[in-house]
Write an enzyme that holds these catalytic residues in place. Structure first.
Site, short mmCIF file in Angstrom:
data_model
loop_
_atom_site.label_atom_id
_atom_site.label_comp_id
_atom_site.label_asym_id
_atom_site.label_seq_id
_atom_site.Cartn_x
_atom_site.Cartn_y
_atom_site.Cartn_z
N ARG A 149 15.48 -73.55 37.72
CA ARG A 149 15.51 -72.61 36.59
C ARG A 149 14.21 -71.80 36.52
O ARG A 149 14.22 -70.60 36.31
CB ARG A 149 15.69 -73.34 35.26
CG ARG A 149 16.83 -74.32 35.21
CD ARG A 149 18.17 -73.71 34.82
NE ARG A 149 19.15 -74.77 34.74
CZ ARG A 149 19.89 -75.21 35.76
NH1 ARG A 149 19.77 -74.66 36.96
NH2 ARG A 149 20.76 -76.20 35.60
N GLU A 166 29.56 -88.49 30.49
CA GLU A 166 29.80 -87.15 31.05
C GLU A 166 30.40 -87.20 32.47
O GLU A 166 29.67 -87.31 33.45
CB GLU A 166 28.48 -86.36 31.09
CG GLU A 166 28.66 -84.95 31.65
CD GLU A 166 27.36 -84.14 31.71
OE1 GLU A 166 26.28 -84.73 31.50
OE2 GLU A 166 27.44 -82.94 31.99
N LYS A 189 31.38 -86.03 27.09
CA LYS A 189 30.88 -84.69 27.46
C LYS A 189 31.73 -84.20 28.62
O LYS A 189 31.77 -84.83 29.68
CB LYS A 189 29.40 -84.77 27.83
CG LYS A 189 28.82 -83.41 28.22
CD LYS A 189 27.32 -83.36 28.06
CE LYS A 189 26.75 -82.05 28.59
NZ LYS A 189 25.36 -81.84 28.25
N GLY A 227 28.30 -75.60 32.63
CA GLY A 227 28.71 -75.72 34.03
C GLY A 227 28.56 -74.51 34.92
O GLY A 227 29.14 -74.47 36.01
N GLY A 228 27.84 -73.48 34.47
CA GLY A 228 27.67 -72.30 35.33
C GLY A 228 28.37 -71.07 34.78
O GLY A 228 28.21 -69.97 35.31
N ARG A 281 22.38 -74.49 30.23
CA ARG A 281 22.16 -73.09 30.60
C ARG A 281 22.69 -72.10 29.56
O ARG A 281 22.05 -71.10 29.25
CB ARG A 281 22.81 -72.81 31.96
CG ARG A 281 22.01 -73.35 33.11
CD ARG A 281 22.83 -73.44 34.38
NE ARG A 281 23.79 -74.53 34.34
CZ ARG A 281 24.61 -74.84 35.33
NH1 ARG A 281 24.62 -74.11 36.43
NH2 ARG A 281 25.44 -75.87 35.23
P1 13P Z 1 24.94 -76.96 31.60
O1 13P Z 1 25.46 -76.59 30.24
O2 13P Z 1 23.84 -76.09 32.07
O3 13P Z 1 26.05 -77.14 32.59
O4 13P Z 1 24.24 -78.38 31.45
C1 13P Z 1 24.73 -79.33 30.61
C2 13P Z 1 24.39 -80.68 31.10
O5 13P Z 1 23.81 -81.46 30.37
C3 13P Z 1 24.81 -81.09 32.43
O6 13P Z 1 24.57 -82.46 32.59
#
Ligand code: 13P
Length: 349
Positions: A51, A195, A237, A280-281, A310
């Site tokens: 990043r 997650e 998650k 997730g991008g 992100r």
């Molecule tokens: P992103 O929202 O950037 O995908 O990251 C969330 C996250 O905690 C991934 O483990």
């Protein structure tokens, strides 16, 4: 947590640690409080470097500290953020004024949490697939994090979609690890954020994503039940059910929301208190839009919220670029993204 002595073969043999279910439920409800979501600021050393590289900032512990301080001290951010997921480095860092980050967050009413997995590693005998590591000594690491002020935990498993992937072996191993992590967290009254990230990278269709997400979630809840995880004391998650980024036909947010809800209704138990999404991008705008469209749908038994990394941070990171004179503007952008996601929690974006 509560301790009970237990006897076995007429002999006192051990202490059994029993989770405090009421405490777990209270903590869960604080995290998924109406109109608020969770900031994922738990980028590992490798991810934060990526990043920072993208905006030309040197990836040093001091710059990580300054960046996270800028996010956490955004004026009134507690209106939209209920919790922050920290990384091991960050939970041990302080503000300029010498206050530990978890204490600084708790003081303004934001719950500190911690990522406890040690990353997704190549899985032996399963080319192209990953297994998340970090169970060894996890009980001891969790005690340390409790002492540092963390009230919830996160563990991320990574599932890749390809022609013959994911395999049953990869799904089984990751679900087993997620369930063991969740049980160990609850043992210390920490809310586990479980997650299973189904990656959006690839050229798969929306339906293929639905099929894999369903298979993953089904196996996950079987594993959670096998490990006696208290479902009302955890959060899931999840990724959206979403076509691969390289699939030529794009789906709009309405279709993504409808398919995601259809899959969830097939596999998630009603007693699960909530699902928080990763981005997730997808772009910040798309991520907010997916959540908004999802919350516009009817008869949803769970709270549906955000736990973006992100999608919450991107505009602020680009505005900050490591310069103190940009802090106020970067904080405004972070505040605005958090506010819009707060609106999406009720379909009002
Ligand atoms: P992103 O929202 O950037 O995908 O990251 C969330 C996250 O905690 C991934 O483990």
């Amino acid at each position: 947590m509560n301790y009970f002595s237990c006897s076995c073969n007429q002999k006192m043999v051990d202490w059994i640690i029993v989770m405090d279910k009421a405490k777990l439920e209270t903590r869960v409800h604080r995290l998924i409080f109406e109109g608020k979501g969770i900031l994922a600021a738990d980028e590992s050393t490798g991810s934060i470097k990526k990043r920072f590289d993208s905006v030309g900032v040197a990836s040093t512990p001091e710059n990580h500290r300054l960046y996270r301080q800028m996010l956490f001290t955004t004026p009134n951010i507690k209106n939209f953020i209920s919790g922050v997921i920290l990384f091991d480095e960050t939970i041990r860092q302080n503000t300029d004024g010498g206050i530990a980050f978890p204490d600084c967050l708790a003081k303004i009413g934001i719950t500190p949490g911690i990522k406890v997995d040690m990353g997704a590693k190549d899985m032996a005998n399963f080319p192209g697939e990953k297994i998340t590591e970090g169970l060894d000594s996890l009980r001891e690491r969790l005690s340390d994090y409790v002492n540092l002020g963390a009230e919830f935990t996160k563990w991320r498993a990574v599932i890749k979609i390809d022609k013959d992937l994911p395999t049953d072996g990869c799904i089984y191993a990751n679900c087993e690890a997620l369930a063991r992590f969740a049980a160990l967290s609850q043992e210390q009254d920490m809310v586990p954020i479980v997650e299973p990230e189904v990656l959006m990278e690839g050229s798969h269709t929306l339906e293929r994503s639905a099929e894999v997400s369903k298979r993953m979630m089904k196996n996950l809840f079987i594993a959670l039940s096998r490990h006696r995880v208290y479902i009302k004391g955890m959060l899931l998650k999840a990724s959206w059910v979403h076509p691969g980024f390289d699939y030529p036909e794009k789906s709009d947010s309405k279709e993504i929301a409808k398919t995601t809800l259809r899959v969830f209704k097939e596999v998630l138990p009603d007693e699960l208190p909530g699902v928080v999404f990763l981005s997730g991008g997808d772009s910040p705008e798309d991520s907010t839009d997916h959540l908004d469209k999802l919350n516009e749908l009817e008869n949803i038994p769970w709270k549906l919220s955000f736990s973006f990394g992100r999608a919450l941070q991107e505009p602020a990171l680009k505005a900050w670029v490591g310069k103190s004179e940009n802090i106020a503007h970067a904080q405004q952008l972070f505040y605005e993204r958090a506010r819009l996601n707060s609106l999406a929690r009720s379909g009002d974006y």
